[in-house]
Design a protein around this motif. Structure first.
Motif, PDB file in Angstrom:
ATOM      1  N   ASN A 189      -9.041   0.968  -2.407  1.00 15.89           N
ATOM      2  CA  ASN A 189      -7.608   0.633  -2.951  1.00 15.89           C
ATOM      3  C   ASN A 189      -7.473  -0.722  -3.257  1.00 15.89           C
ATOM      4  O   ASN A 189      -6.326  -1.147  -3.584  1.00 15.89           O
ATOM      5  CB  ASN A 189      -7.056   1.284  -1.839  1.00 15.89           C
ATOM      6  CG  ASN A 189      -7.176   0.298  -0.433  1.00 15.89           C
ATOM      7  OD1 ASN A 189      -7.971   0.022   0.042  1.00 15.89           O
ATOM      8  ND2 ASN A 189      -5.898   0.064   0.024  1.00 15.89           N
ATOM      9  N   ALA A 237       0.929  -1.083   0.119  1.00 15.10           N
ATOM     10  CA  ALA A 237      -0.063  -0.069  -0.016  1.00 15.10           C
ATOM     11  C   ALA A 237       0.921   1.185  -0.070  1.00 15.10           C
ATOM     12  O   ALA A 237       0.610   2.198  -0.584  1.00 15.10           O
ATOM     13  CB  ALA A 237      -1.049  -0.165   1.408  1.00 15.10           C
ATOM     14  N   SER A 279      -4.116   3.619  -2.063  1.00 13.89           N
ATOM     15  CA  SER A 279      -3.399   2.867  -1.036  1.00 13.89           C
ATOM     16  C   SER A 279      -2.288   3.618  -0.304  1.00 13.89           C
ATOM     17  O   SER A 279      -2.274   3.413   0.803  1.00 13.89           O
ATOM     18  CB  SER A 279      -2.804   1.679  -1.828  1.00 13.89           C
ATOM     19  OG  SER A 279      -3.724   0.405  -2.112  1.00 13.89           O
TER      20      SER A 279
END
Length: 413
Positions: free
Chosen positions: A336, A313, A369
């Protein structure tokens, strides 16, 4: 453990509280946390392998080794507990903070015996004991629960990395609600796991190694290669997708963990090698992630919060992972990444096909993310929450801690 390993702890003269972090063979994963906490506390670390010593000593953090068996072994576990008790009595920490399954049991019990003022345990997931429900796992889980219940009862705080684990152990009476807290993960250095820091040359070199051309979409999984991490689901999905999306490339990074209870059989390892490009364990995970287009983790292991999901992420990657405890803390479906059912290669393959066909979607998920990693999981955020918990618990134990600090300050060097 040699006395010289912890010489500055034994002879310390400052009045800052001493935090002793206790982990297993993977205690090196606590290095960033220990380094960050060192600004407010004196921090030392105990681990079960000397391989981590140099990493901590290079960071000016004292390190010692104690014995710990990974396998269920009552005699070895008793030996570990007694040895930890001896170390705690000798080092006289103000806080003992344990990590991982076995240290969270034996370390906290030993700290209670040694009358450590503040005892904290972090459970980074429930692990393989909760990944399946076969007879052997049920038996081991039945042995584990009363031990963990005892360790939680003698502790001041049990920290969980996700809400699902906290709610489950509270509901089963293993921990009191007043002694439970959720701190989401061990944190990620977002200033290090930053895609801007990886050069184009590094990315291209890794993509060549992955046999990925300019038009390829690289789907990467980084993990210990064991059954409960979803390695076989990744391989099965790769075979399903390759028939429909020939430009998709599948990269697996990580060691074949032969000591794990759910390690793969020899024929499964060969199947994996024939299905994806397995690069083995790597030290350049940041560069591997930067060279990837999508990160995949089809885990059904009871994660706390998977560190590698935080790293992916932070590197601005769209993520495909399972709708499982820990994973859902990092990935919000259709924000995300995409959440899929555990143990379902077909569902995973459909998500991969969808992601491969939508470059704009990948870009949007990736940006979300990175933002989520910085906002909720940055190392500084997690350390601030941990330090706040320490200060709160120290305030409750103030008389005994003040006596210890006073005696340490007055002790001859």
């Amino acid at each position: 453990m040699r006395t010289s390993d912890l010489r500055s702890v034994l002879s310390r003269s400052d009045r800052r509280p001493l935090v002793l972090i206790v982990g297993g063979c993977d205690v090196h994963l606590r290095l960033d946390l220990a380094r960050e906490l060192s600004s407010d506390f004196t921090v030392a670390v105990l681990g079960s392998s000397s391989e981590s010593r140099n990493r901590f000593m290079d960071a000016d953090i004292q390190f010692g080794v104690y014995p710990l068996s990974r396998a269920p072994n009552p005699a070895a576990d008793l030996h570990s507990t007694v040895r930890l008790f001896q170390l705690f009595r000798r080092l006289r920490p103000d806080i003992v903070h344990t990590f991982a399954t076995k240290p969270c049991v034996w370390g906290r019990i030993a700290a209670h015996w040694a009358q450590v003022p503040v005892i904290v345990g972090t459970l980074p997931g429930l692990g393989s004991l909760y990944a399946d429900n076969n007879g052997r796992t049920r038996f081991l889980r039945a042995l584990y629960r009363p031990l963990q219940r005892t360790a939680c009862s003698v502790s001041d705080l049990t920290i969980f990395q996700n809400r699902d684990d906290a709610l489950e152990l509270i509901a089963t009476g293993m921990v009191q609600p007043a002694k439970a807290r959720v701190i989401p993960g061990s944190g990620v250095r977002t200033n290090f796991f930053d895609p801007a820091l990886v050069s184009r040359e590094e990315r291209e070199m890794i993509r060549r190694e992955a046999n990925a051309g300019s038009g390829s979409v690289v789907f990467t999984m980084v993990s210990r290669v064991i059954r409960s991490k979803g390695a076989l689901e990744f391989a099965n999905a790769a075979r399903l997708v390759r028939e429909r999306v020939p430009e998709a490339e599948f990269v697996l990074v990580g060691p074949d963990d032969r000591e794990a209870r759910d390690h793969l059989k020899a024929e499964e390892v060969e199947y994996l090698r024939s299905s994806v490009r397995w690069l083995g364990p790597r030290d350049d995970v940041r560069a591997v992630l930067a060279a990837s287009d999508v990160f995949v983790l089809p885990s059904f292991y009871r994660e706390g919060i998977p560190r590698v999901l935080l790293e992916a992420a932070s590197m601005g990657l769209p993520i495909i992972t399972t709708n499982s405890p820990g994973c859902v803390e990092v990935v919000e479906d259709d924000r995300n990444g995409i959440l899929v059912a555990p143990r379902d290669p077909g569902s995973l393959a459909e998500a991969i096909v969808r992601m491969a066909a939508a470059k704009d979607l990948r870009r949007r998920y990736g940006a979300a993310s990175r933002d989520r990693a910085i906002r909720y999981f940055d190392l500084a955020v997690i350390c601030a929450e941990t330090a706040a918990a320490y200060h709160e618990l120290l305030a409750r134990a103030a008389p005994s801690v003040l006596r210890r600090l006073s005696s340490a300050a007055n002790a001859p060097n």
